[in-house]
Design an enzyme around this catalytic site. Structure first.
Site, PDB file in Angstrom:
ATOM      1  N   ASP A 157      -9.571  35.909 -69.948  1.00  0.00           N
ATOM      2  CA  ASP A 157      -8.216  36.372 -69.665  1.00  0.00           C
ATOM      3  C   ASP A 157      -8.024  36.726 -68.189  1.00  0.00           C
ATOM      4  O   ASP A 157      -8.991  36.833 -67.428  1.00  0.00           O
ATOM      5  CB  ASP A 157      -7.857  37.578 -70.558  1.00  0.00           C
ATOM      6  CG  ASP A 157      -8.990  38.590 -70.668  1.00  0.00           C
ATOM      7  OD1 ASP A 157      -9.860  38.603 -69.769  1.00  0.00           O
ATOM      8  OD2 ASP A 157      -9.007  39.360 -71.631  1.00  0.00           O
ATOM      9  N   HIS A 169      -9.370  44.355 -80.321  1.00  0.00           N
ATOM     10  CA  HIS A 169      -8.958  43.119 -79.648  1.00  0.00           C
ATOM     11  C   HIS A 169     -10.140  42.387 -79.028  1.00  0.00           C
ATOM     12  O   HIS A 169     -11.154  42.976 -78.667  1.00  0.00           O
ATOM     13  CB  HIS A 169      -7.816  43.357 -78.639  1.00  0.00           C
ATOM     14  CG  HIS A 169      -8.180  44.001 -77.347  1.00  0.00           C
ATOM     15  ND1 HIS A 169      -7.329  44.851 -76.680  1.00  0.00           N
ATOM     16  CD2 HIS A 169      -9.278  43.908 -76.556  1.00  0.00           C
ATOM     17  CE1 HIS A 169      -7.900  45.243 -75.558  1.00  0.00           C
ATOM     18  NE2 HIS A 169      -9.089  44.686 -75.461  1.00  0.00           N
ATOM     19  N   GLU A 227      -4.250  41.137 -78.916  1.00  0.00           N
ATOM     20  CA  GLU A 227      -4.002  42.454 -79.474  1.00  0.00           C
ATOM     21  C   GLU A 227      -3.792  42.356 -80.987  1.00  0.00           C
ATOM     22  O   GLU A 227      -3.516  41.262 -81.501  1.00  0.00           O
ATOM     23  CB  GLU A 227      -2.744  43.048 -78.817  1.00  0.00           C
ATOM     24  CG  GLU A 227      -2.870  43.260 -77.306  1.00  0.00           C
ATOM     25  CD  GLU A 227      -3.730  44.471 -76.942  1.00  0.00           C
ATOM     26  OE1 GLU A 227      -4.653  44.828 -77.695  1.00  0.00           O
ATOM     27  OE2 GLU A 227      -3.462  45.059 -75.879  1.00  0.00           O
ATOM     28  N   ASN A 282      -9.204  48.903 -80.178  1.00  0.00           N
ATOM     29  CA  ASN A 282      -8.313  48.535 -81.296  1.00  0.00           C
ATOM     30  C   ASN A 282      -8.721  47.216 -81.937  1.00  0.00           C
ATOM     31  O   ASN A 282      -7.956  46.623 -82.682  1.00  0.00           O
ATOM     32  CB  ASN A 282      -6.857  48.466 -80.813  1.00  0.00           C
ATOM     33  CG  ASN A 282      -6.641  47.406 -79.731  1.00  0.00           C
ATOM     34  OD1 ASN A 282      -7.565  46.653 -79.392  1.00  0.00           O
ATOM     35  ND2 ASN A 282      -5.438  47.335 -79.190  1.00  0.00           N
TER      36      ASN A 282
HETATM   37  C1  GLP Z   1     -10.263  44.528 -71.866  1.00  0.00           C
HETATM   38  C2  GLP Z   1     -10.615  43.021 -71.885  1.00  0.00           C
HETATM   39  C3  GLP Z   1     -11.528  42.655 -73.030  1.00  0.00           C
HETATM   40  C4  GLP Z   1     -12.629  43.691 -73.146  1.00  0.00           C
HETATM   41  C5  GLP Z   1     -12.040  45.015 -73.533  1.00  0.00           C
HETATM   42  C6  GLP Z   1     -13.076  46.138 -73.631  1.00  0.00           C
HETATM   43  O1  GLP Z   1      -8.986  44.843 -72.248  1.00  0.00           O
HETATM   44  N1  GLP Z   1      -9.472  42.170 -71.899  1.00  0.00           N
HETATM   45  O2  GLP Z   1     -12.054  41.346 -72.829  1.00  0.00           O
HETATM   46  O3  GLP Z   1     -13.558  43.297 -74.128  1.00  0.00           O
HETATM   47  O4  GLP Z   1     -11.034  45.411 -72.626  1.00  0.00           O
HETATM   48  O5  GLP Z   1     -13.403  46.624 -72.367  1.00  0.00           O
HETATM   49  P1  GLP Z   1     -14.604  47.610 -72.060  1.00  0.00           P
HETATM   50  O6  GLP Z   1     -15.830  46.762 -72.104  1.00  0.00           O
HETATM   51  O7  GLP Z   1     -14.319  48.115 -70.690  1.00  0.00           O
HETATM   52  O8  GLP Z   1     -14.587  48.641 -73.107  1.00  0.00           O
END
Ligand code: GLP
Length: 266
Positions: A67, A139, A144, A137
């Protein structure tokens, strides 16, 4: 799903590095799917270390990130391009021409940009191994809750929870984008292998829902139950709400014997 429960985040990163190393040794032109967020930072440090020790060569690797924020300049400090450059691309011998993120600015049609990204992945031969984190959540990428399980790369509006979770990464004077281009759930399911990494107590509920809950758009990561080769690397905290942990440990030690004998990939 292969559930692998490890002691701590460092072990999770080391284990993921082993899968990537074996992929690189088995494929002449490996296609790697990458993720951002704090979870994969340890993994990128391990990959850089392996490159410095001449154990990994990135010269023939192509990457596709999950992304990217909408309408953000690649050189912006908050772009996922900058994150990837700082954590990996600028620190290994990858050809930056072969590193791709799903970008879209205000002047571009997001539908067209999404199709073009899907086409680029197809032209490359498909993703061999997709690295994933998970949002609190449930995702994956920026899919989402309520994302279609058949979704492809497209523009998504971020939920309040994701905006709050990610706000820790923005300074008070920095603009925090509210939309992002993301691979869809079907795009992720197309990868030949996926590795989802989760560490820390704040992921325990999402992990429980992903593994033991129903397949539902309300927990996008649960779609991985439909994937043939999904490897879930957890530290003890992220696994803490899982029932049957002893069973998962036993399955893993049986699988380890097969992996030791025949390797990680076909
Ligand atoms: C972001 C990214 C995801 C990631 C998630 C968790 O929103 N788009 O690809 O897995 O958050 O992030 P973290 O590893 O900082 O908890």
């Amino acid at each position: 799903m292969q559930i692998i429960i490890l002691e701590n985040p460092e072990q999770v990163a080391k284990n993921a590095t082993q899968w990537i190393s074996e992929l690189f040794s088995k494929r002449t032109h490996p296609i790697l799917g990458l993720a951002t967020g704090s979870t994969p930072i340890n993994l990128y440090q391990e990959l850089v270390k392996s490159y410095q020790q001449e154990k990994l060569d990135f010269s023939k690797v192509t990457t596709f990130n999950l992304d990217e924020y909408h309408n953000i300049a690649p050189e912006n400090a908050q772009s996922y391009r900058t994150f990837m450059k700082e954590n990996l691309f600028d620190r290994v011998n990858i050809d930056q021409e072969n590193t791709h993120l799903p970008t879209c600015n205000n002047e571009q049609n997001p539908r067209w940009q999404g199709l073009a990204y899907e086409e680029k992945i197809k032209q490359a031969g498909g993703i061999d191994l997709q690295i994933l984190g998970i949002g609190g959540n449930g995702h994956i990428g920026f899919n989402e809750p309520t994302s279609s399980l058949s979704s492809r790369t497209r523009l998504k509006t971020l939920t309040e929870q994701t905006l709050v979770d990610n706000s820790r990464l923005f300074n008070a004077d920095e603009y925090q984008p509210t939309m992002a281009m993301t691979m869809g759930i079907a795009t992720i399911l197309d990868a030949k292998h996926v590795i989802l990494m989760a560490t820390g107590k704040n992921k325990a509920k999402a992990i429980k829902e992903m593994i033991t809950g129903p397949v539902t758009a309300m927990c996008p990561a649960s779609a991985l139950q439909m994937h043939e080769n999904a490897i879930i690397l957890l530290d003890e905290e992220a696994a803490s709400e899982l029932p049957n942990q002893q069973y998962f440990q036993r399955v893993d030690s049986e699988h380890q014997k097969i992996r030791d004998k025949y390797g990680l990939f076909l």
